[in-house]
Design a protein around this motif. Structure first.
Motif, PDB file in Angstrom:
ATOM      1  N   CYS A 146      -9.211  58.590 -96.659  1.00 55.34           N
ATOM      2  CA  CYS A 146      -8.672  57.217 -96.454  1.00 55.34           C
ATOM      3  C   CYS A 146      -6.654  57.738 -96.287  1.00 55.34           C
ATOM      4  CB  CYS A 146      -8.468  56.955 -98.232  1.00 55.34           C
ATOM      5  SG  CYS A 146      -7.416  57.095 -99.510  1.00 55.34           S
ATOM      6  N   CYS A 160      -8.136  56.870-103.878  1.00 51.07           N
ATOM      7  CA  CYS A 160      -9.349  56.582-103.834  1.00 51.07           C
ATOM      8  C   CYS A 160      -9.952  57.842-104.857  1.00 51.07           C
ATOM      9  CB  CYS A 160     -10.248  56.524-102.102  1.00 51.07           C
ATOM     10  SG  CYS A 160     -10.127  58.373-101.765  1.00 51.07           S
ATOM     11  N   GLY A 214      -4.515  58.643 -98.120  1.00 48.05           N
ATOM     12  CA  GLY A 214      -3.681  58.547 -99.159  1.00 48.05           C
ATOM     13  C   GLY A 214      -3.185  59.541 -99.720  1.00 48.05           C
ATOM     14  N   CYS A 239      -5.624  62.742 -97.748  1.00 47.51           N
ATOM     15  CA  CYS A 239      -6.723  62.525 -98.285  1.00 47.51           C
ATOM     16  C   CYS A 239      -8.007  62.568 -97.110  1.00 47.51           C
ATOM     17  CB  CYS A 239      -7.301  61.391 -99.365  1.00 47.51           C
ATOM     18  SG  CYS A 239      -8.950  60.900 -98.929  1.00 47.51           S
ATOM     19  N   CYS A 273      -6.973  62.663-104.854  1.00 51.10           N
ATOM     20  CA  CYS A 273      -6.124  61.497-103.861  1.00 51.10           C
ATOM     21  C   CYS A 273      -5.948  60.383-104.485  1.00 51.10           C
ATOM     22  CB  CYS A 273      -7.735  60.825-102.901  1.00 51.10           C
ATOM     23  SG  CYS A 273      -6.821  58.844-102.336  1.00 51.10           S
TER      24      CYS A 273
END
Ligand SMILES: [Zn+2]
Length: 339
Positions: free
Chosen positions: A37, A67, A39, A34, A64
């Motif tokens: 973030c 998020c 992720g 991501c 993601c």
């Protein structure tokens, strides 16, 4: 042009399904982590292709797991994107063709003002007010004229120097360069991101830069496609708002609110609209778009006009429902600087 386009190169880059999360939240074209973030992400749509200009390459949109933000993969590197914008997207000095002449006349006509009242206003052209307004990505300045007419002292930023020259010739101050380097003489009351934020490789940095040039409690006005739109499943990979490889992020009301909140903005109001123009464009893409070929029908004023009228007349109950059910095609957000 080289035998292999930048996007083909990017699209052909080896993909690692189980790639580890990135160490930082910075954007990377090469790993499916991501961009917001860092992720892990999973594929939400694959097999996407450019339905507008015929740019070669196959893309995915990934979501993601942390998020929920959806994002393009692979994303061309900044230098590749710059080439693509210059080649396909931005104003390149094209003037006085039938298309541009009709477009210019239309945008400065009473018909346009009536049109955005009947259809939808994706560019905040019906908002009246005063004070200093900065339009991000003002292109050759067509929208600046509308803001000026509505009472604002309008200025712009634009990366394309050719377009900026035209806007300046019309009397507008236009900054060309990265937003980070922009130090205006005086702060702004309003910053407009009309269908711009989804193009950014780092939307949070973009919003923070805007916070820096806004007055305390200055407003940001944003419009962008809604990833929760009911038209997304209807049109599948032909949904006009995938717009690969130019749309990098796909916001939902929730992910947009989250981003604004994290970027120093509050009093966030998000509503939804469904421009018939976008629906007409999706229909044209579904009917005519072919991999590797430009879709000329998207620039046929009569076809577009006819379809827009037909959509507005026949589909208005669906538009009404979609906008109220959180599934309109376009998000319109207004937020106030809080930091
Ligand atoms: Zn994330």
């Amino acid at each position: 042009m080289a035998a292999r386009s930048p996007v083909e190169y990017a699209a052909g880059y080896p993909e690692t399904e189980a790639a580890p999360a990135q160490k930082t939240g910075n954007f990377s074209a090469r790993q499916p982590g991501c961009m917001a973030c860092a992720g892990l992400t999973e594929i939400s749509v694959d097999g996407l292709f450019d339905t507008r200009f015929g740019i070669k390459g196959s893309f995915e949109v990934r979501r993601c797991l942390q998020c929920d933000l959806e994002q393009l993969f692979p994303v061309p590197a900044p230098s590749q994107l710059k080439n693509l914008y210059e080649r396909y997207y931005n104003f390149s000095g094209e003037r006085e063709t039938v298309y541009t002449t009709l477009r210019e006349r239309f945008f400065s006509s009473l018909l346009y003002r009536l049109w955005i009242r009947l259809d939808e206003d994706i560019s905040f052209h019906t908002r009246r007010g005063g004070g200093r307004l900065l339009d991000i990505g003002c292109n050759e300045g067509r929208t600046l004229k509308n803001y000026a007419r509505n009472g604002f002292h309008a200025e712009g930023t634009e990366l394309n120097e050719t377009a900026a020259v035209v806007a300046r010739a019309a009397g507008f101050a236009v900054f060309t360069g990265p937003l980070d380097d922009f130090t205006p003489d005086a702060p702004y009351d309003v910053a407009v991101l009309s269908n711009v934020l989804e193009h950014s490789l780092d939307p949070k940095a973009m919003l923070r830069s805007l916070g820096r040039v806004l007055k305390p409690e200055g407003e940001v006005w944003i419009s962008c496609p809604n990833s929760q739109s009911w038209l997304r499943p209807v049109f599948g990979r032909w949904w006009i708002n995938w717009h690969v490889p130019f749309h990098v992020t796909h916001f939902s009301p929730l992910t947009l609110r989250h981003l604004l909140d994290e970027s120093g903005f509050g009093q966030i109001e998000i509503r939804q609209i469904t421009p018939a123009l976008w629906v007409a464009s999706s229909i044209i893409a579904r009917l005519f778009a072919r991999t590797g070929k430009p879709t000329r029908q998207l620039r046929n004023p009569l076809l577009i006009f006819g379809l827009v009228l037909a959509c507005r007349a026949l589909l208005f109950p669906l538009f009404y429902w979609g906008n109220r059910a959180g599934r309109g095609d376009c998000l319109v957000a207004v937020a106030r600087k809080t930091e």
